[in-house]
Scaffold this motif. Structure first.
Motif, PDB file in Angstrom:
ATOM      1  N   LEU A 138      18.293  -0.428 -41.646  1.00  0.00           N
ATOM      2  CA  LEU A 138      18.283   1.028 -41.686  1.00  0.00           C
ATOM      3  C   LEU A 138      19.461   1.628 -40.925  1.00  0.00           C
ATOM      4  O   LEU A 138      19.479   2.815 -40.624  1.00  0.00           O
ATOM      5  CB  LEU A 138      16.967   1.559 -41.111  1.00  0.00           C
ATOM      6  N   GLY A 139      20.443   0.796 -40.625  1.00  0.00           N
ATOM      7  CA  GLY A 139      21.581   1.253 -39.827  1.00  0.00           C
ATOM      8  C   GLY A 139      22.255   2.504 -40.374  1.00  0.00           C
ATOM      9  O   GLY A 139      22.552   3.430 -39.617  1.00  0.00           O
TER      10      GLY A 139
ATOM     11  N   ARG B  50      20.119   5.506 -39.703  1.00  0.00           N
ATOM     12  CA  ARG B  50      20.132   5.896 -38.289  1.00  0.00           C
ATOM     13  C   ARG B  50      21.398   6.700 -37.992  1.00  0.00           C
ATOM     14  O   ARG B  50      21.349   7.768 -37.391  1.00  0.00           O
ATOM     15  CB  ARG B  50      20.065   4.646 -37.409  1.00  0.00           C
ATOM     16  N   ARG B  51      22.535   6.183 -38.488  1.00  0.00           N
ATOM     17  CA  ARG B  51      23.795   6.883 -38.290  1.00  0.00           C
ATOM     18  C   ARG B  51      23.733   8.285 -38.892  1.00  0.00           C
ATOM     19  O   ARG B  51      24.203   9.256 -38.307  1.00  0.00           O
ATOM     20  CB  ARG B  51      24.898   6.104 -39.003  1.00  0.00           C
TER      21      ARG B  51
ATOM     22  N   PHE C 299      21.112  10.234 -39.496  1.00  0.00           N
ATOM     23  CA  PHE C 299      20.259  11.189 -38.791  1.00  0.00           C
ATOM     24  C   PHE C 299      20.877  11.637 -37.473  1.00  0.00           C
ATOM     25  O   PHE C 299      20.517  12.680 -36.940  1.00  0.00           O
ATOM     26  CB  PHE C 299      18.866  10.594 -38.550  1.00  0.00           C
ATOM     27  N   GLU C 300      21.805  10.838 -36.959  1.00  0.00           N
ATOM     28  CA  GLU C 300      22.460  11.227 -35.708  1.00  0.00           C
ATOM     29  C   GLU C 300      23.745  12.030 -35.942  1.00  0.00           C
ATOM     30  O   GLU C 300      24.370  12.496 -34.996  1.00  0.00           O
ATOM     31  CB  GLU C 300      22.796   9.977 -34.881  1.00  0.00           C
TER      32      GLU C 300
END
Lengths: 284, 295
Positions: free
Chosen positions: A40-41, A44-45, A47-48
Motif C-alpha cells: 500500500l506504499g 500511503r504516499r 494520503f500524505e
C-alpha cells in the motif's frame, strides 16, 4: 457480437487488471508484471500528499459550484422552451441551443480566450470605453466561475433534452382540468408541471452527486497552464501529471484507483438513496 | 411546421411575460451565435484590420480567404485535417459495426450468455479502468504512435450501445419471427430487417461517434508524435497554448496575422460539425430517449 465483446474484455477488463500497478513500484525496464510490489506504499504516499488533497478539494468544489449554478439552467431553459406555443420558434431555439454540445473543448476554450482573454472582445471593448481591462482567463481566482460558465455555455442547451421529454409526457388533460378548476398559469406550473417532472429532476441530481469526483478532465487540462495547478488541479489532471508526465505510474494509478472506487461507491449509494425516495434510480 | 394553436383553456399570456420570454430566447441565441460570428469574421479579415481592432473583427470591410489559402496550402494544418478526416471516417465505421453487432446480440432474447455479457458491459460504465492502466495497456500492445491508438481504445461506447439496444428491442417481435420463417439467418435479419428500421438511431449513434472522433485530441497528445497529430491537437497547441502558427507550420512565406490564421483553423475544425448537424438534429430527441428510458 464478438468484436465488440473482445473490445470490452481487452480495453476495459484488461486495463482494469492493469490497476495492479497501483500496488507496485513501476520500473519501465521490468514492465508491468516484473516490477516489484510495494503493497500500500503508493496509497500511503498519496494520503500524505497535500497536492493530492488540494486536487480532491478543487474537484469537489467545482462539482458543487456546477450543482448550484449549472444544474438549474437546463431545467429553466426547458421550462421556457416548453412554454412556447409557436413550435417553429421552439425548434429553432432548440437547434441553436444544442449546438455547442458538439463543439470540442479545445474550440470552446479557444472561443472563451478569444472573447474574454487579454486582447479579446470584452477587453478591447472595455479599453475602447476607457475602462480597466480585466484578466479573466489567466486569473486563478476567476478560474472556477469561468469553468462553470463554460459548462453552462456548452451543455445547458443539450441538458434540456431530457427535461423537455419529461414535459412532453405530461397529460394535456391535467392542465385543462386544472384550468377549468380556476388554476392560473402559476398554480398549474406548481401543481401539475413540477410534480410531473420531479422524478427526472431527482434522478439527474442523484446521478450528479454520484459523479461528483468527475468534473471535465479535458476542460481543466486545457486551461491548467494559464492559471497554475493551485486553482485548477483536479483528481484526473493530478493522475495525468503524476503518471503520464511525471512517469510515476504506480503512484498515479493509485490516485486513479482511489477515484474509481470512491466514485463507484458514490454512484451505488446515490442509487440506493433514489430507491429509498421511491424513485426508479439509474439501474434496478 | 405551422404555429400550434393555443388550447381553449389557456389564457393569452400577459405582454410582460411575452416580452421577458422573447428577451430570454434572444439572449440564448445570441450567446451561442456571436462567438461563432466573431471567429468567422476575424478569420476573413485582413491583417491590418485585425491589428487596428485589437485582435478581433466583427464585420470585415474587405473579406478575404487569404488565411484559409495559407493554411490549406500544404503544411501541418492540411496534414492534420487529413488525419482527422481519416480517423473520423474509419473510426466511426468500425465503431458502428462493433456496436451494432453487439447491441443486436444483446437485444435478442436467448443469445448465449446474453445476460452476463450485458452486466459485464454495464459494469464498465460504473467502474472505468483508469487513465494509467489504459495508457500502459496501449503501450504494451505496441500501439504507440499508430492511428489505431486513437480508435481501438474507444471503439465501443456504452451509452451508444444502450441506445441501439433499446431501439432494437423496440422493434416488434413479429417482424423477427416473420423473417425467421422466411428462412433468414441472424445476419440477414440484421441487415435486411433491423437496420432499415433503425435509421434514426443509427444516425444519432453515428453522429455521436463521428463527433467524438473528430473532437478528440487528448489521446493524440498521449499516443502520437507531433507529425501525426489530428486537427484538434494542432489547434490545442497553436491556438489554446498560444505557440502561434509560424511560417514553418503553414506552408511557406505567410504574411497573414497569426490571429486570422488561428481563427481560420478554428473555423475549419468546426465546419464539418456545422455541416452535418442540421441533417441529423431532428433525430436527437428520438434517438437519445430510446436509450435513456430503456436503461
Amino acid at each position: 457480437m464478438l468484436p465488440g465483446l473482445a473490445y470490452f474484455l481487452l480495453f476495459h477488463y484488461g486495463a482494469l487488471v492493469g490497476n495492479v500497478i497501483a500496488f507496485k513500484e513501476y520500473v519501465p525496464f521490468d514492465g508491468l508484471w516484473g516490477s516489484p510490489w510495494t503493497g500500500l506504499g503508493n496509497f500511503r504516499r498519496m494520503f500524505e500528499d497535500t497536492a493530492f488533497w488540494d486536487a480532491v478539494f478543487n474537484t469537489v468544489w467545482i462539482a458543487v459550484l456546477q450543482l448550484v449554478f449549472y444544474f438549474p439552467v437546463p431545467l429553466g431553459l426547458a421550462l421556457l422552451l416548453h412554454s412556447l406555443t409557436r413550435s417553429s420558434v421552439r425548434r429553432f431555439v432548440q437547434s441553436v441551443a444544442y449546438l455547442p454540445h458538439f463543439i470540442s473543448w479545445v474550440i470552446v476554450v479557444a472561443l472563451f480566450q478569444q472573447l474574454l482573454g487579454d486582447t479579446g472582445l470584452l477587453n478591447s471593448g472595455l479599453d475602447g470605453m476607457g475602462l480597466h481591462s480585466v484578466d479573466i482567463i489567466g486569473n486563478p481566482d476567476a478560474f472556477k466561475p469561468l469553468v462553470v460558465a463554460q459548462v453552462i455555455w456548452k451543455d445547458a442547451g443539450w441538458g434540456t433534452i431530457i427535461f423537455l421529454a419529461a414535459l412532453a409526457q405530461v397529460d394535456e388533460q391535467q392542465y385543462e382540468a386544472a384550468a377549468i378548476d380556476g388554476a392560473g398559469p402559476w398554480r398549474r406550473f406548481w401543481h401539475v408541471t413540477l410534480p410531473a417532472i420531479r422524478p427526472v429532476i431527482v434522478l439527474l441530481l442523484i446521478m450528479r452527486l454520484g459523479d461528483i469526483l468527475s468534473v471535465g478532465f479535458e476542460q481543466m487540462l486545457l486551461q491548467r497552464d494559464a492559471v497554475g495547478p493551485e486553482a485548477s488541479e483536479i483528481i484526473d489532471t493530478f493522475v495525468y501529471y503524476q503518471g503520464i508526465v511525471g512517469g510515476d505510474y504506480g503512484f498515479a494509478a493509485a490516485a486513479g484507483l482511489f477515484k474509481g472506487v470512491v466514485g463507484a461507491l458514490l454512484v451505488y449509494a446515490a442509487n440506493k438513496v433514489a430507491h429509498r425516495l421511491g424513485e426508479q434510480g439509474v439501474y434496478k | 411546421m405551422s404555429a400550434q394553436a393555443r388550447p381553449g383553456w389557456m389564457e393569452k399570456p400577459k405582454p410582460v411575460t411575452q416580452a421577458a420570454k422573447a428577451v430570454a430566447l434572444a439572449v440564448v441565441v445570441l450567446l451561442v451565435c456571436v462567438p461563432f460570428l466573431v471567429i468567422v469574421s476575424t478569420s476573413l479579415a485582413s491583417t491590418e484590420e485585425v491589428v487596428d481592432n485589437g485582435g478581433w473583427v466583427l464585420w470585415p470591410t474587405e473579406p478575404s480567404l487569404r488565411a484559409y489559402r495559407d493554411i490549406l496550402d500544404g503544411g501541418i494544418v492540411t496534414h492534420a485535417l487529413g488525419v482527422s478526416v481519416g480517423v473520423t471516417v474509419v473510426g466511426t465505421l468500425l465503431s458502428l459495426l462493433c456496436t451494432v453487432t453487439l447491441a443486436y446480440a444483446l437485444a435478442r432474447p436467448g443469445v448465449l450468455g446474453g445476460r452476463p455479457v450485458l452486466l459485464l458491459v454495464l459494469f464498465t460504465f460504473l467502474f472505468p479502468p483508469g487513465m494509467i492502466p489504459s495508457f500502459l495497456l496501449v503501450k504494451e500492445l505496441g500501439l504507440l504512435d499508430s492511428y489505431a491508438s486513437l480508435v481501438l481504445p474507444v471503439l465501443v461506447n456504452v451509452f451508444n450501445l444502450v441506445v441501439l439496444r433499446g431501439f432494437f428491442q423496440g422493434i416488434p417481435d413479429e417482424l423477427y419471427e416473420a423473417a425467421r420463417l422466411d428462412g433468414a439467418g441472424d445476419w440477414r435479419v440484421l441487415v435486411s430487417v433491423v437496420l432499415p428500421l433503425s435509421k434514426a438511431a443509427l444516425a444519432v449513434v453515428g453522429l455521436f461517434y463521428a463527433v467524438a472522433y473528430w473532437n478528440s485530441w487528448f489521446y493524440a497528445s498521449l499516443y502520437l508524435e507531433s507529425d501525426h497529430w489530428p486537427l484538434q491537437q494542432v489547434l490545442r497547441t497553436y491556438v489554446v497554448a498560444g505557440s502561434g502558427l509560424t511560417d514553418a507550420t503553414t506552408g511557406e512565406g505567410t504574411v497573414t496575422a497569426p490571429q486570422t490564421v488561428q481563427m481560420a483553423v478554428l473555423v475549419i475544425a468546426t465546419v464539418p460539425i456545422l455541416l452535418i448537424y442540421p441533417f441529423l438534429q431532428k433525430y436527437f430527441t428520438k434517438g437519445v430517449l430510446t436509450g435513456a428510458i430503456k436503461s
